[in-house]
Design an enzyme around this catalytic site. Structure first.
Site, PDB file in Angstrom:
ATOM      1  N   ALA A   1       7.495   2.621   3.495  1.00 26.23           N
ATOM      2  CA  ALA A   1       8.785   2.776   2.814  1.00 26.23           C
ATOM      3  C   ALA A   1       8.653   2.536   1.313  1.00 26.23           C
ATOM      4  CB  ALA A   1       9.818   1.832   3.415  1.00 26.23           C
TER       5      ALA A   1
ATOM      6  N   GLY B   1       3.239  -2.592   8.040  1.00 23.99           N
ATOM      7  CA  GLY B   1       2.966  -1.160   7.885  1.00 23.99           C
ATOM      8  C   GLY B   1       4.201  -0.370   7.485  1.00 23.99           C
ATOM      9  N   CYS B   2       5.324  -0.708   8.091  1.00 22.04           N
ATOM     10  CA  CYS B   2       6.570   0.002   7.796  1.00 22.04           C
ATOM     11  C   CYS B   2       7.034  -0.275   6.370  1.00 22.04           C
ATOM     12  CB  CYS B   2       7.639  -0.384   8.810  1.00 22.04           C
ATOM     13  SG  CYS B   2       7.172   0.057  10.503  1.00 22.04           S
ATOM     14  N   THR B   3       6.817  -1.489   5.907  1.00 19.38           N
ATOM     15  CA  THR B   3       7.165  -1.833   4.531  1.00 19.38           C
ATOM     16  C   THR B   3       6.269  -1.080   3.560  1.00 19.38           C
ATOM     17  OG1 THR B   3       7.994  -3.998   5.209  1.00 19.38           O
ATOM     18  CG2 THR B   3       7.378  -3.735   2.886  1.00 19.38           C
TER      19      THR B   3
END
Length: 161
Positions: free
Chosen positions: A53, A48-50
């Protein structure tokens, strides 16, 4: 779940001085006279963070053209953030908050539900901050518990950017 800080439109944005992925100190005051998106995410190089970003990076020129800077903050070390940037060729400024003081000041760390269980952790949150010429930030928009997928598109559609 217990109550924690929640910032809203018109609130003063907490200042911070955090290390970026290059070991430089970055503070909110560095963006005097600008608008800044400050987003908090749990951990570099997770799915999710990738996604989030990379979405900010793919739309970086739209934010840049609007004069809006983008700062991503997580509890990761500067070294982990450097790897994250290199692995995904990220354009956004990545800041390290291992003490979680800034996360807590923005209400982006505390109790949350994760797979049906209440746990302590980073609450994926995004803020649009207007920083005056003296370096004082004011919250224009605050969103908590956002979903990573499609979030950047919703920001571009719904916020004044």
């Amino acid at each position: 779940m217990t109550d924690c800080i929640r910032l809203d439109t018109g609130d003063t944005a907490p200042d911070f001085a955090l290390s970026n992925d290059r070991g430089e100190t970055v503070s909110l005051k560095d963006f005097a006279g600008s608008r800044v998106i400050v987003y908090f995410y749990p951990r570099a190089n997770t799915p999710g963070c990738t996604t989030e970003a990379c979405d900010f990076t793919e739309n970086f020129s739209q934010f840049d053209d609007a004069g809006v800077k983008v700062l991503g903050i997580s509890p990761d070390t500067p070294e982990a953030l450097a790897k994250f940037r290199a692995d995904h060729d990220l354009s956004v400024e990545l800041l390290s908050d291992p003490s979680k003081e800034t996360l807590e000041a923005y209400g982006a760390f505390g109790e949350k539900k994760n797979y049906g269980k209440v746990v302590q952790g980073v609450i994926r949150s995004t803020f649009l901050v207007s920083v005056d010429d003296a370096g004082k930030g004011t919250i224009e928009t605050a969103q908590y518990n956002v979903k990573a997928t499609g979030h950047v598109g919703r920001i571009l559609r719904d916020w004044s950017i």
